[in-house]
Design a protein around this motif. Structure first.
Motif, mmCIF file in Angstrom:
data_model
loop_
_atom_site.group_PDB
_atom_site.id
_atom_site.type_symbol
_atom_site.label_atom_id
_atom_site.label_comp_id
_atom_site.label_asym_id
_atom_site.label_seq_id
_atom_site.Cartn_x
_atom_site.Cartn_y
_atom_site.Cartn_z
ATOM 1 N N THR A 163 0.804 -1.221 0.000
ATOM 2 C CA THR A 163 0.000 0.000 0.000
ATOM 3 C C THR A 163 0.837 1.271 0.000
ATOM 4 O OG1 THR A 163 -0.152 -0.121 2.412
ATOM 5 C CG2 THR A 163 -1.948 -1.112 1.138
ATOM 6 N N ASP A 164 2.107 1.147 0.361
ATOM 7 C CA ASP A 164 3.004 2.298 0.346
ATOM 8 C C ASP A 164 3.776 2.424 -0.960
ATOM 9 O OD1 ASP A 164 2.353 3.145 2.935
ATOM 10 O OD2 ASP A 164 3.732 1.665 3.809
ATOM 11 N N GLY A 165 3.504 1.518 -1.905
ATOM 12 C CA GLY A 165 4.183 1.586 -3.185
ATOM 13 C C GLY A 165 5.508 0.867 -3.239
ATOM 14 N N TRP A 166 5.806 0.044 -2.235
ATOM 15 C CA TRP A 166 7.043 -0.731 -2.210
ATOM 16 C C TRP A 166 6.764 -2.156 -2.657
ATOM 17 C CZ3 TRP A 166 11.270 2.114 -1.250
ATOM 18 C CH2 TRP A 166 11.124 3.273 -0.500
ATOM 19 N N ILE A 167 7.766 -2.777 -3.259
ATOM 20 C CA ILE A 167 7.602 -4.167 -3.670
ATOM 21 C C ILE A 167 7.539 -5.062 -2.440
ATOM 22 C CG2 ILE A 167 10.040 -4.754 -3.846
ATOM 23 C CD1 ILE A 167 9.388 -6.384 -6.324
ATOM 24 N N GLU A 168 6.717 -6.063 -2.509
ATOM 25 C CA GLU A 168 6.610 -7.039 -1.431
ATOM 26 C C GLU A 168 7.699 -8.096 -1.578
ATOM 27 O OE1 GLU A 168 1.770 -7.025 -0.885
ATOM 28 O OE2 GLU A 168 2.696 -8.327 -2.383
ATOM 29 N N ALA A 169 8.254 -8.533 -0.461
ATOM 30 C CA ALA A 169 9.190 -9.639 -0.466
ATOM 31 C C ALA A 169 8.412 -10.943 -0.287
ATOM 32 C CB ALA A 169 10.200 -9.470 0.659
ATOM 33 N N PRO A 170 9.001 -12.080 -0.656
ATOM 34 C CA PRO A 170 8.332 -13.356 -0.371
ATOM 35 C C PRO A 170 8.071 -13.488 1.123
ATOM 36 C CG PRO A 170 10.215 -13.679 -1.825
ATOM 37 C CD PRO A 170 10.293 -12.263 -1.343
ATOM 38 N N PRO A 171 7.037 -14.211 1.516
ATOM 39 C CA PRO A 171 6.725 -14.364 2.943
ATOM 40 C C PRO A 171 7.931 -14.903 3.717
ATOM 41 C CG PRO A 171 4.961 -15.254 1.590
ATOM 42 C CD PRO A 171 6.090 -14.936 0.656
ATOM 43 N N PRO A 172 8.357 -14.242 4.787
ATOM 44 C CA PRO A 172 9.561 -14.667 5.512
ATOM 45 C C PRO A 172 9.408 -16.018 6.202
ATOM 46 C CG PRO A 172 8.438 -12.916 6.691
ATOM 47 C CD PRO A 172 7.766 -13.026 5.353
ATOM 48 N N GLU A 173 8.158 -16.441 6.430
ATOM 49 C CA GLU A 173 7.976 -17.743 7.085
ATOM 50 C C GLU A 173 8.313 -18.903 6.167
ATOM 51 O OE1 GLU A 173 3.913 -16.220 5.676
ATOM 52 O OE2 GLU A 173 5.673 -15.431 6.743
ATOM 53 N N ASP A 174 8.422 -18.654 4.858
ATOM 54 C CA ASP A 174 8.825 -19.689 3.905
ATOM 55 C C ASP A 174 10.152 -19.270 3.306
ATOM 56 O OD1 ASP A 174 9.176 -21.559 1.958
ATOM 57 O OD2 ASP A 174 7.115 -21.488 1.204
ATOM 58 N N ASP A 175 11.266 -19.763 3.870
ATOM 59 C CA ASP A 175 12.581 -19.320 3.425
ATOM 60 C C ASP A 175 13.055 -20.038 2.171
ATOM 61 O OD1 ASP A 175 13.122 -21.796 4.516
ATOM 62 O OD2 ASP A 175 14.170 -21.006 6.268
ATOM 63 N N HIS A 176 12.211 -20.933 1.633
ATOM 64 C CA HIS A 176 12.561 -21.644 0.406
ATOM 65 C C HIS A 176 11.619 -21.219 -0.716
ATOM 66 C CE1 HIS A 176 14.546 -24.703 -1.942
ATOM 67 N NE2 HIS A 176 13.410 -25.289 -2.240
ATOM 68 N N LEU A 177 11.343 -19.936 -0.796
ATOM 69 C CA LEU A 177 10.389 -19.413 -1.763
ATOM 70 C C LEU A 177 10.973 -18.162 -2.405
ATOM 71 C CD1 LEU A 177 7.449 -19.708 -2.866
ATOM 72 C CD2 LEU A 177 6.740 -18.173 -1.023
ATOM 73 N N ALA A 178 10.931 -18.118 -3.735
ATOM 74 C CA ALA A 178 11.358 -16.933 -4.471
ATOM 75 C C ALA A 178 10.125 -16.158 -4.911
ATOM 76 C CB ALA A 178 12.203 -17.334 -5.680
ATOM 77 N N GLY A 179 10.327 -14.884 -5.263
ATOM 78 C CA GLY A 179 9.206 -14.052 -5.657
ATOM 79 C C GLY A 179 9.445 -13.370 -6.995
ATOM 80 N N TRP A 180 8.501 -13.539 -7.928
ATOM 81 C CA TRP A 180 8.566 -12.820 -9.206
ATOM 82 C C TRP A 180 7.786 -11.532 -9.078
ATOM 83 C CZ3 TRP A 180 3.982 -12.695 -12.518
ATOM 84 C CH2 TRP A 180 4.163 -11.863 -13.633
ATOM 85 N N PHE A 181 8.430 -10.406 -9.426
ATOM 86 C CA PHE A 181 7.776 -9.114 -9.345
ATOM 87 C C PHE A 181 6.831 -8.936 -10.532
ATOM 88 C CE2 PHE A 181 8.060 -4.410 -10.266
ATOM 89 C CZ PHE A 181 7.065 -4.073 -9.358
ATOM 90 N N THR A 182 5.543 -8.843 -10.246
ATOM 91 C CA THR A 182 4.527 -8.806 -11.294
ATOM 92 C C THR A 182 4.490 -7.478 -12.041
ATOM 93 O OG1 THR A 182 2.842 -8.091 -9.704
ATOM 94 C CG2 THR A 182 3.064 -10.465 -10.094
ATOM 95 N N GLY A 183 5.204 -6.461 -11.557
ATOM 96 C CA GLY A 183 5.265 -5.195 -12.265
ATOM 97 C C GLY A 183 6.215 -5.219 -13.442
ATOM 98 N N ALA A 184 6.976 -6.290 -13.606
ATOM 99 C CA ALA A 184 7.909 -6.431 -14.718
ATOM 100 C C ALA A 184 7.401 -7.538 -15.652
ATOM 101 C CB ALA A 184 9.304 -6.759 -14.194
#
Length: 224
Positions: free
Chosen positions: A99-120
């Motif tokens: 909501t502040d316009g920053w990219i979200e990181a993958p949930p920290p509770e799952d340390d074996h998860l990568a995140g694809w930024f949907t804005g790209a």
């Protein structure tokens, strides 16, 4: 700076906030026993254009684009990322802007998860796709802990929802500072399908966390 302006998938979106947020979310609460040794940092391979590295990483020109590259793929979200050289084989979730316009990181509770930024773009499309991951968590090493050990020519395989696998070859790896991050250079559209893998890196202090980000740059070389 916030990343809410110019974030259309195919545009030259504002990305300074993207990297800053990745740093904020990935540095806090890392396992104490890992801090003395720290994750590997790029040394032999560095910034594609010879600038922007910190911690003594010496920049090396990534060289010209390969003479023959696969045609860009249509859009299809990634579902898995594999980096055999550093034993990464991880599912990929979608991350966007908060909501502040920053990219979200993958949930920290799952340390074996990568995140694809949907804005790209999606990996394999023309343009620069971005995949982020934690370097560590309070439980220990996370998905991109060894990202800084990648060197020129290492392969990154991204399995897409359409069943195709986009294979990228690394041509640059560097540590860039969070302050004054060279967004235009790192995220610029070369006209080819490219990929950036990002996690935290550089010097770690209790007061400020990691001072930079490890950025791995790769180009599409094969489609399976």
């Amino acid at each position: 700076m916030q990343g809410s302006n110019g974030t259309g998938r195919h545009g030259a979106w504002g990305v300074v906030a993207v990297v800053l947020l990745v740093g904020v979310h990935l540095v806090r609460g890392g396992a104490e026993e890992l801090r003395a040794e720290g994750p590997p940092q790029p040394v032999a391979v560095a910034a594609p254009d010879g600038s922007g590295a910190v911690d003594g990483s010496r920049a090396v020109d990534g060289g010209p684009a390969p003479a023959s590259v696969p045609d860009p793929l249509p859009a299809s979200p990634p579902v898995r990322v594999r980096v055999p050289a550093v034993r990464v084989d991880a599912p990929v979730t979608e991350v966007g802007l908060d909501t502040d316009g920053w990219i979200e990181a993958p949930p920290p509770e799952d340390d074996h998860l990568a995140g694809w930024f949907t804005g790209a773009v999606t990996p394999g499309e023309r343009g620069t796709a971005v995949v982020v991951g934690h370097v560590d968590t309070p439980r220990g090493r996370a998905v991109f802990y060894d990202l800084g050990a990648l060197g020129k020519g290492h392969r990154v395989e991204v399995v897409r929802r359409d069943g195709r696998t986009a294979v990228f070859s690394v041509y640059g790896a560097e540590v860039v500072p969070k302050e004054g991050f060279p967004a235009a250079r790192v995220y610029g559209d070369s006209g080819l399908p490219e990929l950036r893998l990002i996690t935290c890196g550089g010097t770690f202090t209790e007061e400020t966390g990691y001072e930079g980000n490890v950025v791995v740059s790769a180009r599409l070389v094969e489609v399976r």
